[in-house]
Write a protein that holds these residues in place. Structure first.
Motif: not given
Length: 90
Positions: A7-22
């Motif tokens: 779950q921690g890995r999934r959260v980290t990957s989601i945060k990275q996707e959001v950062s890239r999108s921003l």
């Protein structure tokens, strides 16, 4: 334990996707004059949502009848959703 790690890995990957999108959305050519106007308009809209949300919160803290409380909580939910959708997730 392994579920928490996954779950921690999934959260980290989601945060990275959001950062890239921003990052992409901030560098998509908003440096033009119309982009600055649009940014100013967007900021004004977001500020309006925040002020309205603060006013609703203040009214809820001041006390209310049952019907008025339900209405205020509904308005708070709608304002919060609009703020998130149009200002925070953009």
């Amino acid at each position: 334990m392994s579920e928490n790690i996954e779950q921690g890995r999934r959260v980290t990957s989601i945060k990275q996707e959001v950062s890239r999108s921003l990052e992409r959305s901030s560098s998509d050519g908003r440096s033009t004059g119309t982009g600055k106007k649009a940014d100013a308009r967007h900021q004004k809209t977001c500020d309006g949502y925040r002020k309205r949300l603060a006013r609703i919160q203040q009214q809820l803290r001041a006390g209310y009848s049952n019907d008025r409380g339900n209405r205020l909580r509904r308005q708070r939910r709608e304002m919060s959703q609009a703020l998130s959708r149009e200002c925070l997730l953009r």
